[in-house]
Design a protein around this motif. Structure first.
Motif, short mmCIF file in Angstrom:
data_model
loop_
_atom_site.label_atom_id
_atom_site.label_comp_id
_atom_site.label_asym_id
_atom_site.label_seq_id
_atom_site.Cartn_x
_atom_site.Cartn_y
_atom_site.Cartn_z
N TYR A 145 0.48 -0.70 -0.01
CA TYR A 145 0.13 0.20 0.14
C TYR A 145 1.06 1.03 -0.20
CZ TYR A 145 -3.51 3.20 1.87
OH TYR A 145 -4.59 4.51 1.31
N GLN A 146 1.84 0.70 0.91
CA GLN A 146 2.62 2.70 0.89
C GLN A 146 3.77 2.70 -0.99
OE1 GLN A 146 3.23 4.46 3.39
NE2 GLN A 146 4.44 5.54 2.14
N ASP A 151 3.69 5.89 -5.42
CA ASP A 151 3.48 6.28 -6.97
C ASP A 151 2.43 6.97 -7.25
OD1 ASP A 151 5.02 4.25 -8.12
OD2 ASP A 151 4.10 2.74 -8.34
N VAL A 152 1.73 7.28 -6.60
CA VAL A 152 0.79 8.29 -6.68
C VAL A 152 0.55 9.97 -6.65
CG1 VAL A 152 -2.04 9.32 -6.11
CG2 VAL A 152 -1.56 6.71 -6.69
N GLN A 153 1.47 9.60 -5.52
CA GLN A 153 1.91 10.99 -5.27
C GLN A 153 3.43 11.28 -5.62
OE1 GLN A 153 2.49 10.01 -0.76
NE2 GLN A 153 1.53 10.09 -0.25
N GLN A 154 3.79 10.72 -6.42
CA GLN A 154 5.24 10.64 -7.44
C GLN A 154 4.56 11.43 -9.20
OE1 GLN A 154 9.21 10.62 -7.35
NE2 GLN A 154 8.24 12.32 -8.46
N SER A 193 -6.38 -4.47 -3.17
CA SER A 193 -6.49 -3.43 -4.29
C SER A 193 -8.25 -1.92 -3.78
CB SER A 193 -7.45 -4.59 -5.44
OG SER A 193 -6.37 -5.52 -5.36
N TRP A 194 -9.22 -2.55 -3.53
CA TRP A 194 -9.68 -1.50 -3.21
C TRP A 194 -9.18 -0.50 -2.06
CZ3 TRP A 194 -13.50 1.16 -4.61
CH2 TRP A 194 -14.04 1.76 -3.51
N GLN A 195 -8.40 -0.56 -1.09
CA GLN A 195 -7.57 0.71 -0.98
C GLN A 195 -6.65 1.40 -1.57
OE1 GLN A 195 -5.48 -1.96 2.38
NE2 GLN A 195 -7.40 -1.81 4.48
N LEU A 200 -6.41 6.70 -4.68
CA LEU A 200 -6.23 6.74 -5.70
C LEU A 200 -6.88 7.54 -6.48
CD1 LEU A 200 -5.25 7.32 -9.01
CD2 LEU A 200 -6.44 5.67 -9.15
N MET A 201 -8.92 7.24 -5.59
CA MET A 201 -9.66 8.12 -5.81
C MET A 201 -9.67 9.50 -5.13
SD MET A 201 -13.18 6.10 -6.46
CE MET A 201 -12.69 5.09 -5.11
#
Length: 292
Positions: A145-146, A151-154, A193-195, A200-201
């Motif tokens: 999860y980390q 990835d998203v924050q980058q 996967s849901w987390q 992401l959302m």
């Protein structure tokens, strides 16, 4: 697969033939979106890239505000390649980054590194390409999860206006599919996967992006017009090996995937056609609308 120079030359010649043969299947006098994709178009040398666009101009007319996208591998993006691209109508670049974790990139057998992905985005931005879309994958074997948060924050820190994020799927017959079968990798749990998807959302919403399709997020006015045409049931013409076409009503066409068969075809490209029944058209309408 990466092919040699002779195959690239033959491919462009065959593509030009198919353009001319099939141009009247759509309103070639008014093309609002063009997508150069299907894998690794960024491996075409600049001379063939420019030749392909010359053929496009000879056979089709792009609207003044046409969205013209090209897919690129981060490690193919260079000052020389971008300089050639400036002589084409391309105004949108889509890159398959997948993850910014070098260990996960090695696991996926990707050719680029995290550093190369970051440098490719900056190079595109410095060259004047602001309409950039990046792809990420979540639910990778061993991805925490980390890892996904990073990835998203980058990606959001790069300031790109479009993100496509896909949950990993294990396809039968692929390397990953075989690894799952023999137990050498584990599938991410539904809970994890849901987390990841929920994070992401939340993050994209906080960044001012619209969640306009299950896997796609964009800043206002920066959604993919080309991909949206698929979900809205508009007609499209697909050229090249494995390309799909749709007449907007009931006929779907798929070119055979063999490059060898494609380059030797003269009269027509080997393909299959499918005529949708009213029930199949209805089911497709429901499926595509649910995606949005």
């Amino acid at each position: 697969t990466t092919y040699g120079a002779e195959w690239k030359r033959s491919y462009i010649d065959a593509l030009k033939r198919e353009m001319h043969l099939r141009r009247e299947e759509i309103d070639y006098s008014r093309v609002p979106t063009l997508y150069i994709g299907g894998g690794t178009p960024s491996q075409l040398p600049p001379s063939l890239l420019l030749e392909m666009f010359q053929a496009i101009h000879e056979n089709f007319t792009l609207t003044e505000d046409a969205e013209v996208t090209i897919e690129a591998n981060p490690d193919d993006v260079s000052p020389e390649w971008l300089a050639a691209l400036r002589h084409t109508p391309v105004n949108r670049i889509s890159m398959g980054v997948q993850t910014f974790s070098d260990s996960l990139l090695r696991f996926l057998n990707r050719r680029h590194s995290s550093r190369q992905a970051l440098e490719a985005v900056k190079l595109c931005q410095d060259t004047g390409y602001s309409n950039i879309s990046l792809d990420l994958i979540y639910g990778l074997p061993g991805q925490s999860y980390q890892d996904w948060k990073c990835d998203v924050q980058q990606l959001l820190a790069l300031g790109v206006p479009h993100l496509s994020a896909y949950a990993l799927s294990f396809e039968e017959g692929t390397v990953l599919g075989k690894m799952l079968q023999d137990g050498s990798v584990d599938e991410a749990s539904d809970e994890l996967s849901w987390q990841m998807y929920e994070f992401l959302m939340d993050e994209t919403a906080d960044a001012g992006m619209n969640h306009y399709e299950i896997s796609n997020f964009a800043k206002p006015g920066m959604h993919s017009r080309h991909n949206s045409s698929y979900w809205n049931g508009l007609p499209y013409l697909g050229l090249g090996p494995g390309a799909h076409s749709y007449d907007g009503d009931s006929i779907r066409r798929s070119n055979n995937t063999s490059l060898r068969d494609y380059v030797v075809a003269i009269a027509d490209v080997p393909h299959q056609e499918e005529i949708l029944t009213p029930k199949e058209q209805y089911n497709e309408l429901v499926m595509t609308r649910l995606r949005t």
